[in-house]
Enzyme design. Structure first.
Site, PDB file in Angstrom:
ATOM      1  N   GLY A  36       0.803  -1.216   0.000  1.00 60.38           N
ATOM      2  CA  GLY A  36       0.000   0.000   0.000  1.00 60.38           C
ATOM      3  C   GLY A  36       0.833   1.262   0.000  1.00 60.38           C
ATOM      4  N   CYS A  39       1.120   6.339   1.134  1.00 57.03           N
ATOM      5  CA  CYS A  39      -0.196   6.937   1.345  1.00 57.03           C
ATOM      6  C   CYS A  39      -1.021   6.158   2.354  1.00 57.03           C
ATOM      7  CB  CYS A  39      -0.947   7.035   0.023  1.00 57.03           C
ATOM      8  SG  CYS A  39      -2.630   7.655   0.203  1.00 57.03           S
ATOM      9  N   ILE A 186       4.616  20.679   3.898  1.00 60.03           N
ATOM     10  CA  ILE A 186       3.292  20.088   4.080  1.00 60.03           C
ATOM     11  C   ILE A 186       3.256  19.142   5.274  1.00 60.03           C
ATOM     12  CG2 ILE A 186       1.578  18.562   3.024  1.00 60.03           C
ATOM     13  CD1 ILE A 186       2.393  19.719   0.315  1.00 60.03           C
ATOM     14  N   HIS A 470     -26.036  30.368  -2.957  1.00 62.53           N
ATOM     15  CA  HIS A 470     -25.982  31.423  -1.952  1.00 62.53           C
ATOM     16  C   HIS A 470     -26.675  30.942  -0.676  1.00 62.53           C
ATOM     17  CE1 HIS A 470     -25.942  35.436  -0.210  1.00 62.53           C
ATOM     18  NE2 HIS A 470     -27.224  35.249   0.109  1.00 62.53           N
TER      19      HIS A 470
END
Length: 489
Positions: A36, A39, A186, A470
């Site tokens: 995997g 991630c 990050i 809106h």
């Protein structure tokens, strides 16, 4: 020596394309780590499963702006870890079992490290030589660990040593009371949000003048200003040395030279240190140079637009690469796209007979246009396309609009929470060149702009030829689009 029709190295996004199209091939999968990839195991998925409750905790601790009296008391760290990793580990085990079991009799899993000894030959850690007609290299990247006095890099991420990377920080047995995070990208910002949200005293050490310094300068500065309101940050600094005393780790700092003279503490004491200074492609560990493959200055494996690995600038027949080991974008959604391209091109290559015999026109090219990214910190950051400076350097007649969240009704509902949308467009073509957002749900409201760039939609058409609900938050994007000064308006 064992021979295979296809050898796949790595099981992150590289594991995705191996479907029924290749059931007639004798396939080997080399995976020394977790199935995997980054991630699933230490990246996107578990981090966001920590981010979401951390955001809730932060909101509970600081809701006075909304005339609420709430508080955050504590996190059940072990229960949170169990909820997250029971799911993650089950997926990892399921992927490994699927590839290793009877359901895929044509697949052999080689559960150890391999390195190249030739263009089509690898050697396992136990000394077995493997050859293959075709190879897909999807071995990812690993954390960068900057050298410093007192640090023993080989002990990082090992039990009992209080220095971690993103590979291990989420599995520590107890939440640290004090955490030093080295880095300002990050990974650093997301973990700063996670641990600070759960009550840890977090200190961030940043070499540069701004946090998230690789994004648009104005947006990076906006994020830095907002982040520093609630977090301790030392910018223009780097670690000079580490020292260890029982369960405590201490760091001394020095000026990085990127912000001039800075006032720094003499020493910072913590329970743990997280090194989050980026990730480097795993080309060195694979000995790709011994295979004759081209490697770029940033350690990426060089590939062409069809994801074929290059040697002396030419495609190596039957050898492809994808993901962090070769991509200019260390992003899961990009790696998935590249895996899709590799799967299709490998299918064509196999059908052509000899490796490399497929016609160029039959092979797909990768699409790296309008690649978006997001930072799940507080506040969120999202971006797509180029920065204002890059647009000007490219010769565009640019129009730039910065729209505040507090200018729209949903922003009022959030008690004028800070946040901005910055758009860069070409005045003459009306094309959106870049979009950069800091604020609540930035990762969601950027999507209409990604779509517009991907499909070449003009900024004025996106603004005026659809309804915008809106008073939903995307109205801040609508108003930013309407605020662009474009030729012919």
């Amino acid at each position: 020596m064992t021979h295979f029709d296809l050898l796949l190295i790595g099981t992150g996004s590289g594991n995705m394309f191996l479907d029924d199209r290749f059931s007639g091939l004798n396939v080997a999968i080399a995976e020394e780590w977790h199935f995997g990839g980054t991630c699933l195991n230490v990246g996107c998925i578990p981090t966001k499963m920590f981010v979401y409750p951390a955001t809730i905790a932060e909101q509970a601790a600081d809701a006075t702006d909304y005339n609420l009296s709430t508080e955050f008391n504590s996190v059940d760290w072990s229960a949170l870890q169990k909820r997250i990793f029971d799911r993650v580990d089950a997926i990892e085990a399921g992927g490994r079992d699927y590839r290793s079991g009877d359901r895929q009799p044509n697949v052999t899993v080689v559960a150890e490290h391999v390195h190249f000894t030739g263009a089509k030959t690898v050697r396992t850690a136990s000394g077995q030589d493997i050859t293959a007609d075709r190879i897909v290299i999807a071995a990812g990247a690993s954390p960068v660990i900057p050298a410093a006095e007192g640090l023993e890099p080989q002990l990082v991420d090992t039990e009992g040593y209080p220095v971690f990377t993103s590979n291990s920080i989420m599995r520590i047995p107890a939440k640290p009371e004090r955490l030093v995070i080295i880095g300002s990208g990050i990974i650093a910002m997301e973990f700063a949000h996670v641990f600070a949200g759960f009550g840890t005293e977090v200190t961030v050490i940043a070499r540069g003048p701004r946090l998230l310094g690789n994004i648009d300068e104005e947006v990076s500065q906006e994020f830095t200003d907002l982040f520093e309101r609630t977090h301790t940050v030392h910018r223009g600094a780097e670690v000079a040395s580490y020292s260890f005393d029982d369960d405590q780790v201490s760091v001394t700092l020095k000026a990085s030279g990127r912000l001039g003279d800075v006032d720094l503490p003499s020493q910072i004491d913590a329970d743990a240190v997280l090194i989050a200074t980026g990730r480097t492609p795993n080309t060195k560990g694979l000995n790709v140079v011994d295979a004759g493959f081209d490697v770029l200055d940033d350690a990426r494996l060089s590939v062409d637009s069809r994801q074929r690995v290059l040697a002396h600038g030419q495609p190596v027949p039957g050898v492809f690469a994808l993901g962090d080991i070769s991509s200019p974008h260390q992003l899961k959604h990009v790696a998935n796209h590249e895996a899709d391209v590799v799967g299709d091109n490998l299918t064509v290559d196999v059908a052509a007979g000899e490796p490399g015999a497929a016609a160029e026109a039959d092979l797909r090219e990768v699409n790296h246009h309008a690649v978006p990214g997001a930072v799940f910190t507080s506040p969120q950051v999202a971006y797509v396309g180029i920065t204002e400076e890059e647009a000007r350097q490219a010769g565009h007649a640019t129009s730039v609009k910065v729209q505040k969240y507090s200018d729209v009704a949903y922003g009022w509902a959030m008690a004028d929470d800070p946040g901005i949308v910055k758009l860069i467009a070409d005045k003459s073509t009306h094309q959106i060149l870049g979009a950069h957002i800091v604020g609540h749900e930035a990762s969601m409201i950027v999507q209409p702009l990604i779509q517009a760039m991907a499909f070449g939609q003009r900024a004025d058409e996106v603004a005026k030829r659809q309804y915008w609900i809106h008073p939903a938050l995307p109205e801040v994007v609508e108003n930013a689009l309407l605020g662009l000064e474009l030729d012919g308006d």
